[in-house]
Scaffold this active site. Structure first.
Site, PDB file in Angstrom:
ATOM      1  N   GLY A 150       0.770  -1.275   0.047  1.00 18.30           N
ATOM      2  CA  GLY A 150       0.011   0.021   0.058  1.00 18.30           C
ATOM      3  C   GLY A 150       0.904   1.203  -0.046  1.00 18.30           C
ATOM      4  O   GLY A 150       0.569   2.173  -0.680  1.00 18.30           O
ATOM      5  N   GLY A 151       1.942   1.313   0.810  1.00 20.38           N
ATOM      6  CA  GLY A 151       2.804   2.266   1.056  1.00 20.38           C
ATOM      7  C   GLY A 151       4.102   2.010   1.621  1.00 20.38           C
ATOM      8  O   GLY A 151       4.292   1.046   2.360  1.00 20.38           O
ATOM      9  N   MET A 152       5.077   2.739   1.372  1.00 16.67           N
ATOM     10  CA  MET A 152       6.557   2.418   1.770  1.00 16.67           C
ATOM     11  C   MET A 152       7.136   3.720   2.170  1.00 16.67           C
ATOM     12  O   MET A 152       7.230   4.573   1.406  1.00 16.67           O
ATOM     13  CB  MET A 152       7.113   1.768   0.878  1.00 16.67           C
ATOM     14  N   GLU A 153       7.498   3.959   3.593  1.00 17.88           N
ATOM     15  CA  GLU A 153       7.735   5.236   4.090  1.00 17.88           C
ATOM     16  C   GLU A 153       8.959   5.821   3.918  1.00 17.88           C
ATOM     17  O   GLU A 153       9.929   6.147   4.820  1.00 17.88           O
ATOM     18  CB  GLU A 153       7.459   5.143   5.665  1.00 17.88           C
ATOM     19  N   ASN A 154       9.671   5.581   2.593  1.00 18.22           N
ATOM     20  CA  ASN A 154      11.139   6.192   2.246  1.00 18.22           C
ATOM     21  C   ASN A 154      10.950   7.464   2.440  1.00 18.22           C
ATOM     22  O   ASN A 154      10.051   8.414   2.145  1.00 18.22           O
ATOM     23  CB  ASN A 154      11.292   5.830   0.853  1.00 18.22           C
ATOM     24  N   HIS A 177      -0.478   6.859   7.669  1.00 15.14           N
ATOM     25  CA  HIS A 177       0.193   5.787   8.042  1.00 15.14           C
ATOM     26  C   HIS A 177       1.849   5.984   7.760  1.00 15.14           C
ATOM     27  O   HIS A 177       2.504   6.043   8.774  1.00 15.14           O
ATOM     28  CB  HIS A 177      -0.214   4.562   7.631  1.00 15.14           C
ATOM     29  N   GLU A 178       2.027   6.353   6.490  1.00 21.35           N
ATOM     30  CA  GLU A 178       3.462   6.513   6.109  1.00 21.35           C
ATOM     31  C   GLU A 178       4.011   7.918   6.504  1.00 21.35           C
ATOM     32  O   GLU A 178       5.063   7.884   7.026  1.00 21.35           O
ATOM     33  CB  GLU A 178       3.430   6.620   4.224  1.00 21.35           C
ATOM     34  N   HIS A 181       5.125   7.206   9.923  1.00 14.62           N
ATOM     35  CA  HIS A 181       6.619   6.531  10.202  1.00 14.62           C
ATOM     36  C   HIS A 181       7.657   7.678  10.297  1.00 14.62           C
ATOM     37  O   HIS A 181       8.785   7.587  10.438  1.00 14.62           O
ATOM     38  CB  HIS A 181       6.648   5.795   9.155  1.00 14.62           C
ATOM     39  N   GLU A 200       5.753  -0.605  13.418  1.00 14.16           N
ATOM     40  CA  GLU A 200       4.464  -0.521  12.825  1.00 14.16           C
ATOM     41  C   GLU A 200       3.260  -0.229  14.142  1.00 14.16           C
ATOM     42  O   GLU A 200       2.305   0.358  13.712  1.00 14.16           O
ATOM     43  CB  GLU A 200       4.198  -1.854  12.132  1.00 14.16           C
ATOM     44  N   ASP A 258      11.197 -10.888   5.990  1.00 12.86           N
ATOM     45  CA  ASP A 258       9.802 -10.891   5.237  1.00 12.86           C
ATOM     46  C   ASP A 258       8.625 -12.069   5.158  1.00 12.86           C
ATOM     47  O   ASP A 258       7.513 -11.901   5.049  1.00 12.86           O
ATOM     48  CB  ASP A 258      10.026 -10.214   3.808  1.00 12.86           C
ATOM     49  N   TYR A 266       1.429  -5.098  13.591  1.00 11.15           N
ATOM     50  CA  TYR A 266       0.398  -3.847  13.605  1.00 11.15           C
ATOM     51  C   TYR A 266      -0.585  -3.568  14.558  1.00 11.15           C
ATOM     52  O   TYR A 266      -0.499  -2.813  15.069  1.00 11.15           O
ATOM     53  CB  TYR A 266       0.021  -3.842  12.218  1.00 11.15           C
TER      54      TYR A 266
HETATM   55  N1  BES Z   1       6.703  -0.521   5.978  1.00 16.09           N
HETATM   56  C1  BES Z   1       5.593  -0.947   5.781  1.00 16.09           C
HETATM   57  C2  BES Z   1       5.489  -1.694   4.251  1.00 16.09           C
HETATM   58  C3  BES Z   1       6.713  -2.802   4.426  1.00 16.09           C
HETATM   59  C4  BES Z   1       6.596  -3.400   5.707  1.00 16.09           C
HETATM   60  C5  BES Z   1       7.406  -3.073   3.492  1.00 16.09           C
HETATM   61  C6  BES Z   1       7.309  -4.672   5.698  1.00 16.09           C
HETATM   62  C7  BES Z   1       8.264  -4.413   3.515  1.00 16.09           C
HETATM   63  C8  BES Z   1       8.439  -4.939   4.698  1.00 16.09           C
HETATM   64  C9  BES Z   1       4.488   0.200   5.520  1.00 16.09           C
HETATM   65  O1  BES Z   1       4.398   1.331   6.211  1.00 16.09           O
HETATM   66  C10 BES Z   1       3.378  -0.313   5.628  1.00 16.09           C
HETATM   67  O2  BES Z   1       2.775  -0.821   6.850  1.00 16.09           O
HETATM   68  N2  BES Z   1       2.329  -0.371   4.626  1.00 16.09           N
HETATM   69  C11 BES Z   1       0.952  -0.726   4.850  1.00 16.09           C
HETATM   70  C12 BES Z   1      -0.040   0.700   4.898  1.00 16.09           C
HETATM   71  C13 BES Z   1      -1.213   0.344   5.806  1.00 16.09           C
HETATM   72  C14 BES Z   1      -0.913  -0.333   7.164  1.00 16.09           C
HETATM   73  C15 BES Z   1      -2.128   1.587   6.133  1.00 16.09           C
HETATM   74  C16 BES Z   1       0.477  -1.375   3.435  1.00 16.09           C
HETATM   75  O3  BES Z   1       1.515  -1.469   2.854  1.00 16.09           O
HETATM   76  O4  BES Z   1      -0.453  -2.130   3.663  1.00 16.09           O
HETATM   77 ZN    ZN Z   2       3.976   0.969   8.531  1.00 18.50          ZN
END
Ligand code: BES
Ligand code: ZN
Length: 502
Positions: A150-154, A177-178, A181, A200, A258, A266
């Protein structure tokens, strides 16, 4: 890991695209590094691209260097997993004083409209709660459809799925959410991936604090209830006692962090942070603690023990009361015992939104449908997350008595014909659980339109757990989409299609 996409795998379908995904331990395939979140450093990069391409990175300084060169520098220390690069046919539009959206040209206008003006509100709300936003800019890059998250907090440049372009701002919780982070994860970082819940769980808590401020408690509790339902589903599927259902996960040498990814860090993490707030008893005081926590540990990598020690020092009366050892709620139990959270925050402020959805789901589960009662419920005014909550309840009750889901789909084209990804996921799950074969094509279309892991895997699991026709749909869909999916997602789908030992 560096992901090379052919033109067909992009939204515009004309030029190739390349991006990197670092989290958890993939950046060792991108550049030589100490690929652990325990180590932080600054970086700079000079990127040369062919004509007509733009490079973007998770950096606070961006400069052009000649016709083909881009120079980047990140002047704050960050862990290796937050270094990120994307190159493609990219354009951008301003959406706030420190924010732009980046996307392929065909998506920029939709991205601008979805987020114009609101990102600054999210950032400002975060700063009020958690202290200064230190990263300078906050930009968002809309990725090609196969982006698995969904998103990655770079830092400085969040990467997101194009599914967020719902047209009605309904999926902004991912951006919030991002953004969260920026304090929890990117400033204060888990020292190793066993402590992933520190990133998380705190981020879910921060996200819901911002959401409460901006959208109110009712909406936020509804969204949190959806999260709790995901945790319930996960624990039902694995068994509560599964070792992954601890906040602190043991990751054996050779195991890819992973592969331990699930809802526990979460949502159980959210419950633990909520419990720490509950012990304090006063929201303002706990918010001030969160600010102090960020100040204390910014630019560092920490363990849960560092957090908990700081918490007890910050609240000496709690330390004196030995709140870390209350039977049934021991901090050690929270961290090291699998199972359902011993404390759940009160979500009843969401009842006004949840109750009608629950009652409507109940009506649809009856063997004889009470159509006047059903038609009296005006779902036309429901927000996306209220519909999501309703659909989760319908799914829990499925399979419904024969014919009901078909009728439901006919009465609510807003649901069965939705373009919103969260609704399409739920409708697909309901279709499969009820074996509504006339809508199987929608499942395939959805899986062809995007490749987010959290949408893809549940649908393949549902297909493989369904009828023969559903299993055939899984094989047919995978054959049509595997070339477009992220290689990790391909690997996980293959495990679902042909489990080991079968
Ligand atoms: N940092 C994560 C994505 C992630 C986690 C990538 C582990 C690789 C390994 C990101 O912040 C995240 O949690 N994204 C969620 C968003 C949601 C909880 C609102 C997603 O992608 O679903
Ligand atoms: Zn996250």
């Amino acid at each position: 890991m560096v992901c090379w996409l052919a033109p067909e795998q992009t939204a515009g379908k004309e030029k190739p695209f390349v991006y990197t995904q670092g989290q958890a331990v993939l950046n060792r395939a991108f550049f030589p590094c100490f690929d652990t979140p325990a180590v932080k450093c600054t970086y700079s990069a000079l990127i040369q691209v062919p004509d007509g391409f733009t490079a973007v990175m998770s950096a606070d300084t961006w400069e052009r260097r000649g016709p083909h060169g881009f120079f980047f520098r990140m002047s704050h220390p960050i862990p290796s997993y937050l270094v990120a690069l994307a190159i493609g046919d990219l354009a951008s539009a301003e959406v706030g004083p420190r924010s732009r959206v980046w996307a392929e040209p065909c998506l920029v206008e939709a991205a601008r409209q979805e987020y114009d003006g609101v990102i600054e509100e999210f950032l400002a709300a975060g700063e009020k709660l958690f202290g200064p936003y230190v990263w300078g800019r906050y930009d968002v890059l809309f990725m090609p459809p196969s982006f698995p998250f969904g998103g990655m907090e770079n830092p400085c440049l969040t990467f997101v799925t194009p599914c967020l372009l719902a047209g009605d701002r309904s999926l902004a919780d991912v951006i919030i959410h991002e953004i969260s982070h920026s304090w929890f994860g990117n400033l204060v970082t888990n020292a190793n991936w066993s402590e992933f819940w520190l990133n998380e769980g705190f981020t879910m808590y921060a996200q819901r604090r911002i959401s409460s401020r901006l959208f109110g408690a009712a909406y936020t509790c509804l969204e949190a209830a959806t999260g709790r339902a995901l945790l319930r589903q996960h624990m039902d599927a694995t068994g509560e006692e599964h070792p992954l259902n601890k906040l602190r996960v043991k990751i054996e040498p050779g195991v890819d962090p992973d592969d331990t990814y699930n809802e526990t860090p979460y949502e159980k993490g959210f419950c633990f942070v909520s419990y720490l707030a509950h012990l304090v008893g006063d929201q303002d005081q706990f918010d001030r603690f969160l600010q102090a926590y960020v100040q204390e540990f910014k630019f560092q990598s920490i363990l849960a023990d560092d957090l908990l020690e700081f918490y007890l020092e910050y609240f000496p009366e709690l330390k004196q009361r030995k709140v870390d050892a209350i039977p049934g709620f021991e901090f050690d139990r929270w961290l090291n015992t699998p199972g359902w959270p011993p404390y759940l925050p009160d979500l009843s402020p969401g009842d006004a939104l949840m109750k009608p959805a629950e009652e409507l789901a109940q009506l649809w589960a009856a063997p004889e449908l009470d159509m006047p009662a059903i038609e009296a419920v005006a779902i036309g005014s429901w927000k996306t997350y209220q519909l999501v909550y309703f659909l989760d309840k319908v799914l829990q009750k499925s399979p419904l008595p024969p014919g009901n889901v078909k009728k439901l789909g006919e009465l609510y084209p807003k649901v069965s014909g939705a373009r919103n990804a969260e609704l399409r996921l739920r409708w697909g799950q309901i279709v499969l659980r009820n074996d509504l074969q006339e809508d199987f094509g929608k499942v395939k279309d959805f899986l062809q339109s995007q490749g987010k892991q959290k949408y893809t895997l549940p649908l393949y699991r549902a297909m493989m757990g369904g009828s023969e026709a559903a299993r055939a749909l899984a094989k047919e869909t995978f054959a049509a989409t595997s070339a477009q999916l992220h290689s990790n997602v391909v690997h996980y789908v293959q495990q679902i299609l042909a489990p080991e030992g079968s």
